[in-house]
Design an enzyme around this catalytic site. Structure first.
Site, PDB file in Angstrom:
ATOM      1  CD  GLU A  51      -8.662   6.099  -1.003  1.00 47.55           C
ATOM      2  OE1 GLU A  51      -7.589   6.079  -1.640  1.00 47.55           O
ATOM      3  OE2 GLU A  51      -9.438   7.080  -1.027  1.00 47.55           O
ATOM      4  CB  THR A  81      -3.445   4.045  -5.104  1.00 48.39           C
ATOM      5  OG1 THR A  81      -3.489   5.029  -4.066  1.00 48.39           O
ATOM      6  CG2 THR A  81      -2.347   4.453  -6.081  1.00 48.39           C
ATOM      7  CE  LYS A 141      -7.742  10.546  -5.568  1.00 47.38           C
ATOM      8  NZ  LYS A 141      -6.991   9.274  -5.431  1.00 47.38           N
TER       9      LYS A 141
END
Length: 209
Positions: A51, A81, A141
């Site tokens: 990521e 993000t 998450k």
């Protein structure tokens, strides 16, 4: 790991992507060259999923470089993000395979799915887990994991046994095993990768899980 396409929904995408690895590398705030070098090293030691966070626009070149390197190796690279619909558009254009958010934002989730990108939302409460599961994707998450603790994971899995947690935030090779033992399916390691020994230690974890 062969290239994964979203053909049967986000849950199946993450099921397949994480089927062979319990660790995801998060490469934040690095230039393009270092991003690609760490991607390749992660893939070489068996950490198949990467990521690249894009909290600021200047991170997009690193995401594009990682995506290009991943395409050559058949490895998925996601964008992290992702906190706005505009960011979803940007990372989709950059070729990201999936999106990750720090929190639970239905607009971002819907925009990601509309763009064909499986979405991994951040959760930290039972209410957020409930809302996220109603969206049809059990992959969540757990953020910030170090503050939530492995005990939080175990406690949440009691009422939500179908949740599949990716522990993120303050996770490193020393505490990753505790999160996996608590019931997490995957641990995501970011800032700890500044330590060159971390990838080798995490590789040992991948081989034993």
């Amino acid at each position: 790991m062969a290239h994964i396409r979203q053909t049967t929904g986000p849950s199946a995408f993450f099921d397949q992507m994480f089927a062979r690895t319990s660790v995801m590398a998060i490469l934040r705030g690095m230039d393009t060259d270092r991003t690609v070098r760490l991607c390749e090293r992660a893939w070489d030691v068996g950490i198949d999923v990467v990521e690249v966070p894009v909290q600021t626009p200047d991170a997009l070149p690193s995401l594009r470089a990682a995506v290009a390197a991943g395409r050559e190796r058949g490895r998925p690279v996601g964008a992290g993000t992702v906190a706005s619909v505009d960011q979803v558009r940007d990372v989709s254009e950059a070729g990201a395979a999936f999106t990750v958010a720090p929190g639970l934002d239905e607009d971002v989730a819907q925009a990601s799915v509309a763009a064909g990108l499986p979405h991994l939302p951040g959760v930290a409460t039972s209410s957020e887990i409930t809302r996220a599961l109603k969206s049809g994707n059990p992959w969540l998450k757990a953020f910030p994991a170090a503050c939530l603790t492995p005990a939080w994971i175990t406690a949440q899995l009691a009422p939500f046994p179908g949740a599949r947690f990716v522990a993120t935030g303050g996770v490193d090779a020393q505490n990753a095993g505790a999160f996996l033992d608590a019931g997490c399916k995957v641990v995501a390691v970011g800032s700890a990768l500044a330590d060159p020994d971390q990838l080798d230690l995490l590789a040992d974890l991948v081989r034993t899980r």
